[in-house]
Every structure is written in C-alpha cells, then in structure tokens.
Design a protein around this motif. Structure first.
Motif, PDB file in Angstrom:
ATOM      1  N   PHE A   1      44.303  59.305  -0.780  1.00  0.00           N
ATOM      2  CA  PHE A   1      44.149  57.820  -0.858  1.00  0.00           C
ATOM      3  C   PHE A   1      45.464  57.399  -0.319  1.00  0.00           C
ATOM      4  CE2 PHE A   1      45.194  53.894  -2.864  1.00  0.00           C
ATOM      5  CZ  PHE A   1      43.833  53.127  -2.915  1.00  0.00           C
ATOM      6  N   SER A   2      46.602  58.081  -0.437  1.00  0.00           N
ATOM      7  CA  SER A   2      47.864  57.992   0.086  1.00  0.00           C
ATOM      8  C   SER A   2      47.769  57.972   1.631  1.00  0.00           C
ATOM      9  CB  SER A   2      48.806  59.037  -0.293  1.00  0.00           C
ATOM     10  OG  SER A   2      48.823  60.271   0.215  1.00  0.00           O
ATOM     11  N   LEU A   3      47.167  58.781   2.354  1.00  0.00           N
ATOM     12  CA  LEU A   3      47.019  59.134   3.473  1.00  0.00           C
ATOM     13  C   LEU A   3      46.264  58.010   4.134  1.00  0.00           C
ATOM     14  CD1 LEU A   3      45.835  62.690   4.113  1.00  0.00           C
ATOM     15  CD2 LEU A   3      48.005  61.800   4.795  1.00  0.00           C
ATOM     16  N   HIS A   4      45.111  57.646   3.348  1.00  0.00           N
ATOM     17  CA  HIS A   4      44.593  56.148   3.729  1.00  0.00           C
ATOM     18  C   HIS A   4      45.429  55.048   4.061  1.00  0.00           C
ATOM     19  CE1 HIS A   4      42.281  52.476   3.615  1.00  0.00           C
ATOM     20  NE2 HIS A   4      42.947  52.127   2.366  1.00  0.00           N
ATOM     21  N   ILE A   5      46.284  55.060   3.117  1.00  0.00           N
ATOM     22  CA  ILE A   5      47.277  53.847   2.943  1.00  0.00           C
ATOM     23  C   ILE A   5      48.282  53.791   4.373  1.00  0.00           C
ATOM     24  CG2 ILE A   5      49.522  52.680   1.733  1.00  0.00           C
ATOM     25  CD1 ILE A   5      46.751  52.365   0.546  1.00  0.00           C
ATOM     26  N   VAL A   6      48.745  55.108   4.549  1.00  0.00           N
ATOM     27  CA  VAL A   6      49.531  55.440   5.743  1.00  0.00           C
ATOM     28  C   VAL A   6      48.721  55.134   7.129  1.00  0.00           C
ATOM     29  CG1 VAL A   6      50.676  57.257   7.234  1.00  0.00           C
ATOM     30  CG2 VAL A   6      51.021  57.400   4.724  1.00  0.00           C
ATOM     31  N   PHE A   7      47.494  55.537   7.252  1.00  0.00           N
ATOM     32  CA  PHE A   7      46.703  55.068   8.506  1.00  0.00           C
ATOM     33  C   PHE A   7      46.427  53.725   8.465  1.00  0.00           C
ATOM     34  CE2 PHE A   7      46.532  59.735   8.797  1.00  0.00           C
ATOM     35  CZ  PHE A   7      46.321  59.837  10.193  1.00  0.00           C
ATOM     36  N   PHE A   8      46.175  53.219   7.415  1.00  0.00           N
ATOM     37  CA  PHE A   8      45.795  51.930   7.241  1.00  0.00           C
ATOM     38  C   PHE A   8      47.127  50.985   7.719  1.00  0.00           C
ATOM     39  CE2 PHE A   8      46.687  47.803   4.588  1.00  0.00           C
ATOM     40  CZ  PHE A   8      45.606  47.137   5.336  1.00  0.00           C
ATOM     41  N   THR A   9      48.090  51.193   7.229  1.00  0.00           N
ATOM     42  CA  THR A   9      49.577  50.676   7.540  1.00  0.00           C
ATOM     43  C   THR A   9      49.590  50.597   9.200  1.00  0.00           C
ATOM     44  OG1 THR A   9      50.348  51.089   5.446  1.00  0.00           O
ATOM     45  CG2 THR A   9      52.056  50.471   7.031  1.00  0.00           C
ATOM     46  N   ILE A  10      49.673  51.960   9.788  1.00  0.00           N
ATOM     47  CA  ILE A  10      50.072  52.239  11.099  1.00  0.00           C
ATOM     48  C   ILE A  10      48.933  51.238  11.747  1.00  0.00           C
ATOM     49  CG2 ILE A  10      50.094  53.725  13.130  1.00  0.00           C
ATOM     50  CD1 ILE A  10      50.641  55.894  10.735  1.00  0.00           C
ATOM     51  N   ALA A  11      47.679  51.570  11.390  1.00  0.00           N
ATOM     52  CA  ALA A  11      46.633  50.748  12.224  1.00  0.00           C
ATOM     53  C   ALA A  11      46.907  49.408  12.299  1.00  0.00           C
ATOM     54  CB  ALA A  11      45.143  51.258  11.712  1.00  0.00           C
ATOM     55  N   SER A  12      47.154  48.701  11.191  1.00  0.00           N
ATOM     56  CA  SER A  12      47.516  47.322  11.006  1.00  0.00           C
ATOM     57  C   SER A  12      48.718  46.708  11.923  1.00  0.00           C
ATOM     58  CB  SER A  12      48.080  46.961   9.491  1.00  0.00           C
ATOM     59  OG  SER A  12      46.846  47.098   8.772  1.00  0.00           O
ATOM     60  N   ILE A  13      49.717  47.755  11.866  1.00  0.00           N
ATOM     61  CA  ILE A  13      50.812  47.225  12.711  1.00  0.00           C
ATOM     62  C   ILE A  13      50.272  47.293  14.251  1.00  0.00           C
ATOM     63  CG2 ILE A  13      53.166  48.111  13.489  1.00  0.00           C
ATOM     64  CD1 ILE A  13      53.670  49.025  10.792  1.00  0.00           C
ATOM     65  N   LYS A  14      49.542  48.313  14.822  1.00  0.00           N
ATOM     66  CA  LYS A  14      49.228  48.695  16.240  1.00  0.00           C
ATOM     67  C   LYS A  14      48.146  47.233  16.473  1.00  0.00           C
ATOM     68  CE  LYS A  14      50.244  53.362  16.729  1.00  0.00           C
ATOM     69  NZ  LYS A  14      51.578  53.110  17.709  1.00  0.00           N
ATOM     70  N   GLY A  15      47.425  46.967  15.539  1.00  0.00           N
ATOM     71  CA  GLY A  15      46.492  45.888  15.549  1.00  0.00           C
ATOM     72  C   GLY A  15      47.171  44.651  15.826  1.00  0.00           C
ATOM     73  N   ASN A  16      48.493  44.332  14.962  1.00  0.00           N
ATOM     74  CA  ASN A  16      49.244  43.203  15.504  1.00  0.00           C
ATOM     75  C   ASN A  16      49.725  43.057  16.785  1.00  0.00           C
ATOM     76  OD1 ASN A  16      50.309  40.776  14.349  1.00  0.00           O
ATOM     77  ND2 ASN A  16      52.222  41.917  14.051  1.00  0.00           N
TER      78      ASN A  16
END
Length: 402
Positions: free
Chosen positions: A307-322
């Motif tokens: 779940f922590s890995l999900h948060i890390v990848f979700f955060t990075i993907a969100s930033i790159k999406g921005n």
C-alpha cells in the motif's frame, strides 16, 4: 511583510489540522451507522457540490474579500460536522452540502490572500516558491501528527472526540481570520452580477470540455491515477482496521504521510530521461499491478508495504500528470487558467461518479473485489487511450510532413 507570512502559516496550519482530526477514521466512523453505498453517495455528493460551487464561491470571494470567505468556510464546516455526527443518513446528505461549500470558500483562498497582500504592499523580496515549500512542510507534518494523536487517543477514548476537536479549531480559525485583513479584487460589483457571471462561466467550462476532443482524451489519461485511487484513498481505514486495535490505522496513516513525502521528493529523479507521456503511463501501469497484489497475501505487514508503494507511485504519477497537463494540453499562457479549471471540473465530476459506483459495488461484491474490478477497468482504459493517442500523434505527424 513577515507579519503577513506568519499569519499565512498559522491559518494554513489550522486549515490542515481541522480535517486531519477526522480524515484517518471518517470511513470507519460512518460505517457504524451507514452502508458502503450510503457512504459512497455522501462522498460522491460532496465532490459534485464542490464542483458546482467552486467557481461561484471564488467569484464571491473576489467580491467580499478573503477574510469573510475564510469565516464563512469555518461556519459552514462546523454545521457540516454537526450534521455528520448526527447518525442520520438524511442529515449526512445535508452535511455533504455544507462541507462542500466550506471547501469551496476555503480552496485557494489563503494563498490568494497572501499573494494579494504582498502585491498590495509591492514587496519583491518574498520568494513564493520558498513560502509554498514551508507551507507544504507545515501541512504534511501537521497532518501526520494530528492524525496519529486522533486515531491513537481521541477516537479510542470516544469516537466523537476527533470531530469535536475539529469544530474547536474551526472556531479558532474564525477568530484568527477576523484579524487577517483583506484585499478586495473586485470593486463596485453586486452579488447578483457576480453570481450571474459565475453561471455563465460554468456553462462555458462545460462547452470547452466537450470541444477539446484530443485534449479531452489527454485529460482522461491524466485523471486515471485519481480514479484508480478512489477506493484506496477513502476505504483504506475499513480494509486495514482490526477490532480493538486502532494502532494499525495510526501506523498506516504514518505510512501514507511518509510515502507521500517520499514520492514528492523523488518524483523528479524517477525516469527523468524518459518522455513524460511514457513515464506517466509506465508508472500508472506499475501502480495497477501493485494494487492488484494487495491482499493476495494474508500477511498484513506485506500488504501495508504494498500500500505504501501504491502511495509512492500514485504521488509520482500525479506529479508527472500535472506536468503533462501544462506541457501537452495547455496551448498558451493566456488560456492556462481556463484550461486547468476545465481539468479540475472534469476531475470533480468523474470522481463523484466513481465514488458513487465504488460504494454500490463495495456493498455488492466487497471492497477488495471492487478495487480489483476498478484496476482492470483502469488498465483497459489506459491501453485504449494510449492506442488512441499514439494513433492520433502518427496522423498529426503525417500531416506535418506533407
């Protein structure tokens, strides 16, 4: 000038601390008297009303000033929390209305007040990037500490206490806002005229969304991480909760905060030599696989790590999406704010729909099965959008060569 910044940091602390008391455990609290479908309706309604009121509340803020908007936000938040702890579903629905308006009045208001105040006094010595960085650190630290105390002590002693403490901070926010001062950006405008212009602007937003075509497809692609996270971000409390063991929830809350900070810190170092479009897609695909793996094992600590890995990848993907939003979709600086507001409007509508569906399916087939069904759906949409965008780019490149 320091006086303005200190007020900004203090008010920012209060705005973050208020929801941090109940965010880590609100789903568990609501499950005591509501079904997952009902909670889904509540969350969906909250997002949809936020979408409808975001632009009008922003326009009203320009008219009455940031100070009054923050005061109104605090008042609406108190009413929303009082209705939320009433244990009545009808009142819970009304609570979504008041809470959403509160968020709309507060959204971006403090930053606008701080920047308007600095510009009013014509100060060029303030480094805004540093100011926002400090505010972000204050916010993340506050969220982590307040959430930990709330879960481990307040909720254990009495489930209603986190909400009471939030209301107390709302009162402090209201009195703090009285002394913040205000700079009005609109003059000689009536409330009726502002509301009429807001309605016209909302209609314009909808027209632009459906006229974007290729831009709309890219927006949908950038939205996928948020839609993938609709279940995990709202239901993790119910999934990890163990009867008479609130420490698990507090541990997961800390893990979420630290993972978010880690993701933000390393986002510019991950796949930095790869095209944003490709890196975003790869990160999202990896995140889908990580979520699919959660709870295939009965070991709760392994699942927390995943779940922590999900948060890390979700955060990075969100930033790159921005970054994708601003580099691929925004066509000019003149239309930047309009285009970004269209994206956030689309985001609110989609999240609202997904939250409602998530609640219904969670009741029917269970939370984890709903997560997996969402993963499969997002994966199929991702493949389709990538194929469509790649085909479109080839077509446009062919036209350029001709």
């Amino acid at each position: 000038m320091n006086k303005i910044l200190y007020k900004y940091y203090w008010l920012n602390f209060l705005v973050v601390a208020i929801p941090s008391f109940f965010n880590p455990l609100i789903y568990i609290f609501l499950l005591k008297n509501n079904s997952m479908s009902q909670i889904g309706v509540y969350l969906s309604l909250f997002w949809f009303i936020s979408f409808l009121t975001e632009i009008p509340c922003g326009a009203i803020t320009d008219l009455i000033g940031e100070k009054k908007s923050i005061i109104l936000s605090g008042i609406f938040k108190i009413v929303g929390l009082l209705l939320l702890i009433s244990y009545d579903f009808k009142l819970l629905i009304i609570s979504a209305f008041f809470s959403a308006i509160s968020e709309s009045f507060q959204s971006g208001t403090l930053s606008s007040w701080m920047i308007n105040s600095i510009n009013h006094y014509k100060s060029n010595s303030v480094n805004l990037e540093k100011v926002f960085s400090i505010a972000s650190i204050i916010g993340l630290t506050t969220s982590l500490i307040v959430g930990f105390i709330s879960v481990n002590y307040l909720y254990v002693y009495k489930p209603i206490l986190p909400f009471i403490f939030s209301m107390i901070l709302c009162v402090i926010l209201i009195f703090s806002a009285i002394n913040m001062g205000t700079i009005k950006t609109l003059k000689n405008e009536t409330i009726i005229k502002v509301l009429i212009n807001s309605v016209i602007e909302i209609k314009t937003v909808f027209k632009r969304i459906f006229n974007l075509k290729t831009g709309l497809v890219l927006m949908l692609l950038i939205l996928l991480p948020k839609l993938l996270d609709v279940g995990p971000s709202n239901q993790w409390q119910a999934v990890f909760h163990r009867e008479n063991d609130e420490k698990i929830i507090s541990i997961v809350w800390i893990v979420i905060a630290i993972s978010g900070i880690l993701g933000s810190f390393i986002s510019d170092k991950i796949l930095k030599n790869t095209d944003y479009f490709k890196s975003f897609s790869l990160l999202l695909f990896t995140d889908v696989l990580i979520l699919m793996g959660i709870f295939l094992s009965s070991n709760i600590w392994l699942n927390i790590i995943l779940f922590s890995l999900h948060i890390v990848f979700f955060t990075i993907a969100s930033i790159k999406g921005n970054v994708l939003l601003h580099s691929e979709i925004v066509e000019s600086d003149k239309l930047r704010n309009t285009t970004v507001s269209i994206f956030y409007s689309l985001e609110s509508v989609c999240i609202s729909i997904f939250l409602s569906l998530n609640g219904i399916f969670s009741d029917k087939i269970g939370i984890l099965n709903t997560w997996r069904l969402t993963n499969i759906f997002i994966l199929l949409v991702l493949v389709f959008l990538l194929f469509y965008i790649k085909k479109k780019r080839r077509f446009l490149n062919g036209l350029k060569k001709k």
